[in-house]
Design a protein around this motif. Structure first.
Motif, mmCIF file in Angstrom:
data_model
loop_
_atom_site.group_PDB
_atom_site.id
_atom_site.type_symbol
_atom_site.label_atom_id
_atom_site.label_comp_id
_atom_site.label_asym_id
_atom_site.label_seq_id
_atom_site.Cartn_x
_atom_site.Cartn_y
_atom_site.Cartn_z
ATOM 1 N N PRO A 14 0.792 -1.224 0.000
ATOM 2 C CA PRO A 14 0.000 0.000 0.000
ATOM 3 C C PRO A 14 0.828 1.279 0.000
ATOM 4 C CG PRO A 14 -0.921 -1.563 1.552
ATOM 5 C CD PRO A 14 0.384 -2.124 1.093
ATOM 6 N N VAL A 15 1.966 1.286 0.696
ATOM 7 C CA VAL A 15 2.768 2.513 0.765
ATOM 8 C C VAL A 15 3.407 2.826 -0.591
ATOM 9 C CG1 VAL A 15 4.773 3.591 1.855
ATOM 10 C CG2 VAL A 15 3.178 2.269 3.232
ATOM 11 N N SER A 16 4.026 1.839 -1.220
ATOM 12 C CA SER A 16 4.677 2.112 -2.509
ATOM 13 C C SER A 16 3.646 2.371 -3.605
ATOM 14 C CB SER A 16 5.608 0.973 -2.902
ATOM 15 O OG SER A 16 4.908 -0.235 -3.001
ATOM 16 N N PHE A 17 2.513 1.670 -3.585
ATOM 17 C CA PHE A 17 1.461 1.905 -4.574
ATOM 18 C C PHE A 17 0.866 3.306 -4.393
ATOM 19 C CE2 PHE A 17 -2.720 1.115 -6.595
ATOM 20 C CZ PHE A 17 -2.275 0.608 -7.804
ATOM 21 N N LEU A 19 2.403 5.881 -2.991
ATOM 22 C CA LEU A 19 3.419 6.858 -3.364
ATOM 23 C C LEU A 19 3.506 7.001 -4.878
ATOM 24 C CD1 LEU A 19 5.483 8.778 -2.182
ATOM 25 C CD2 LEU A 19 7.153 6.939 -2.273
ATOM 26 N N ALA A 20 3.407 5.904 -5.597
ATOM 27 C CA ALA A 20 3.430 5.966 -7.060
ATOM 28 C C ALA A 20 2.250 6.782 -7.588
ATOM 29 C CB ALA A 20 3.411 4.558 -7.646
ATOM 30 N N TRP A 21 1.066 6.509 -7.073
ATOM 31 C CA TRP A 21 -0.115 7.289 -7.483
ATOM 32 C C TRP A 21 0.038 8.752 -7.101
ATOM 33 C CZ3 TRP A 21 -4.250 6.842 -10.488
ATOM 34 C CH2 TRP A 21 -4.589 5.587 -10.956
ATOM 35 N N GLY A 22 0.550 9.019 -5.919
ATOM 36 C CA GLY A 22 0.719 10.395 -5.471
ATOM 37 C C GLY A 22 1.681 11.172 -6.344
ATOM 38 N N ILE A 23 2.782 10.555 -6.728
ATOM 39 C CA ILE A 23 3.748 11.236 -7.583
ATOM 40 C C ILE A 23 3.144 11.533 -8.945
ATOM 41 C CG2 ILE A 23 5.932 10.912 -8.828
ATOM 42 C CD1 ILE A 23 6.950 9.460 -6.301
ATOM 43 N N ILE A 65 1.616 24.142 -5.072
ATOM 44 C CA ILE A 65 0.533 23.772 -4.145
ATOM 45 C C ILE A 65 -0.303 22.640 -4.727
ATOM 46 C CG2 ILE A 65 -1.583 24.600 -3.034
ATOM 47 C CD1 ILE A 65 -0.193 27.375 -2.900
ATOM 48 N N GLY A 66 -0.624 22.737 -6.018
ATOM 49 C CA GLY A 66 -1.375 21.661 -6.674
ATOM 50 C C GLY A 66 -0.624 20.353 -6.692
ATOM 51 N N GLY A 67 0.683 20.421 -6.897
ATOM 52 C CA GLY A 67 1.498 19.205 -6.859
ATOM 53 C C GLY A 67 1.494 18.565 -5.487
ATOM 54 N N PHE A 68 1.550 19.392 -4.443
ATOM 55 C CA PHE A 68 1.489 18.859 -3.083
ATOM 56 C C PHE A 68 0.143 18.196 -2.817
ATOM 57 C CE2 PHE A 68 0.143 19.527 1.339
ATOM 58 C CZ PHE A 68 1.060 18.707 1.967
ATOM 59 N N TRP A 69 -0.947 18.878 -3.190
ATOM 60 C CA TRP A 69 -2.274 18.285 -2.979
ATOM 61 C C TRP A 69 -2.462 17.014 -3.804
ATOM 62 C CZ3 TRP A 69 -5.064 18.649 0.979
ATOM 63 C CH2 TRP A 69 -5.135 19.816 1.718
ATOM 64 N N GLY A 70 -1.921 17.002 -5.005
ATOM 65 C CA GLY A 70 -1.984 15.794 -5.817
ATOM 66 C C GLY A 70 -1.222 14.645 -5.184
ATOM 67 N N LEU A 71 -0.085 14.951 -4.567
ATOM 68 C CA LEU A 71 0.687 13.928 -3.866
ATOM 69 C C LEU A 71 -0.107 13.351 -2.703
ATOM 70 C CD1 LEU A 71 3.484 12.520 -3.596
ATOM 71 C CD2 LEU A 71 4.086 14.338 -2.013
ATOM 72 N N PHE A 77 -5.448 7.715 -2.210
ATOM 73 C CA PHE A 77 -6.175 6.887 -3.171
ATOM 74 C C PHE A 77 -5.452 5.570 -3.419
ATOM 75 C CE2 PHE A 77 -6.788 5.623 -7.616
ATOM 76 C CZ PHE A 77 -8.153 5.382 -7.611
ATOM 77 N N GLY A 78 -4.171 5.637 -3.753
ATOM 78 C CA GLY A 78 -3.400 4.424 -4.028
ATOM 79 C C GLY A 78 -3.255 3.528 -2.820
ATOM 80 N N PHE A 79 -3.074 4.131 -1.634
ATOM 81 C CA PHE A 79 -2.928 3.356 -0.409
ATOM 82 C C PHE A 79 -4.173 2.512 -0.147
ATOM 83 C CE2 PHE A 79 -3.337 2.756 4.167
ATOM 84 C CZ PHE A 79 -2.087 2.267 4.494
ATOM 85 N N PHE A 80 -5.339 3.138 -0.226
ATOM 86 C CA PHE A 80 -6.562 2.395 0.073
ATOM 87 C C PHE A 80 -6.943 1.417 -1.034
ATOM 88 C CE2 PHE A 80 -7.163 5.894 3.133
ATOM 89 C CZ PHE A 80 -7.287 5.112 4.271
ATOM 90 N N ILE A 81 -6.638 1.738 -2.276
ATOM 91 C CA ILE A 81 -6.881 0.774 -3.359
ATOM 92 C C ILE A 81 -6.039 -0.481 -3.141
ATOM 93 C CG2 ILE A 81 -6.509 0.353 -5.830
ATOM 94 C CD1 ILE A 81 -9.018 1.948 -5.276
ATOM 95 N N ALA A 82 -4.751 -0.316 -2.835
ATOM 96 C CA ALA A 82 -3.877 -1.474 -2.598
ATOM 97 C C ALA A 82 -4.308 -2.245 -1.358
ATOM 98 C CB ALA A 82 -2.428 -1.023 -2.466
ATOM 99 N N LEU A 83 -4.725 -1.542 -0.326
ATOM 100 C CA LEU A 83 -5.166 -2.196 0.897
ATOM 101 C C LEU A 83 -6.396 -3.062 0.647
ATOM 102 C CD1 LEU A 83 -4.111 -2.049 3.837
ATOM 103 C CD2 LEU A 83 -5.926 -0.398 4.268
ATOM 104 N N PHE A 84 -7.381 -2.507 -0.048
ATOM 105 C CA PHE A 84 -8.590 -3.269 -0.353
ATOM 106 C C PHE A 84 -8.310 -4.390 -1.342
ATOM 107 C CE2 PHE A 84 -10.924 0.728 0.914
ATOM 108 C CZ PHE A 84 -11.317 0.211 2.131
#
Length: 112
Positions: A14-17, A19-23, A65-71, A77-84
């Motif tokens: 979940p963390v790496s997935f 982080l990938a989505w956030g980047i 600021i948008g890049g930070f919010w996107g991260l 989003f990616g964390f919870f998708i991978a977790l589920f």
């Protein structure tokens, strides 16, 4: 509720997935704000969407600021998708597969 033993092979971290989505989403949001700022194309979209939801405009600082919010949003989003995904995949594997006696492996391609 955990559905029994599950091997970690084939699961998503979940963390790496996240982080990938956030980047990816952070770069997209920053890039879109900077393109709108430099070219004027898409400024209305940034003004209506980004200002209302995230509080940034089509400027250089707004792109950061948008890049930070996107991260942040992409990571969650990616964390919870991978977790589920891991939870559902493990539950399905535990319920659908019947391991043979003395083995904790199931559904080998040679068994089909």
């Amino acid at each position: 509720m955990w559905c029994g033993k599950c091997k970690r092979s084939g699961s998503l971290c979940p963390v790496s997935f996240g982080l990938a989505w956030g980047i990816v989403i952070g770069l997209f949001m920053a890039g879109y704000a900077w393109i709108a700022w430099l070219s004027g194309y898409g400024t209305a979209v940034v003004d209506q969407y980004a200002v209302f939801y995230y509080g940034y405009e089509a400027t250089f600082l707004g792109g950061i600021i948008g890049g930070f919010w996107g991260l942040v949003v992409g990571f969650l989003f990616g964390f919870f998708i991978a977790l589920f995904y891991d939870l559902i995949a493990c539950c399905c594997k535990a319920k659908c597969c019947k391991p043979s006696e003395g083995s904790d492996e199931c559904c080998k391609p040679s068994d089909k």
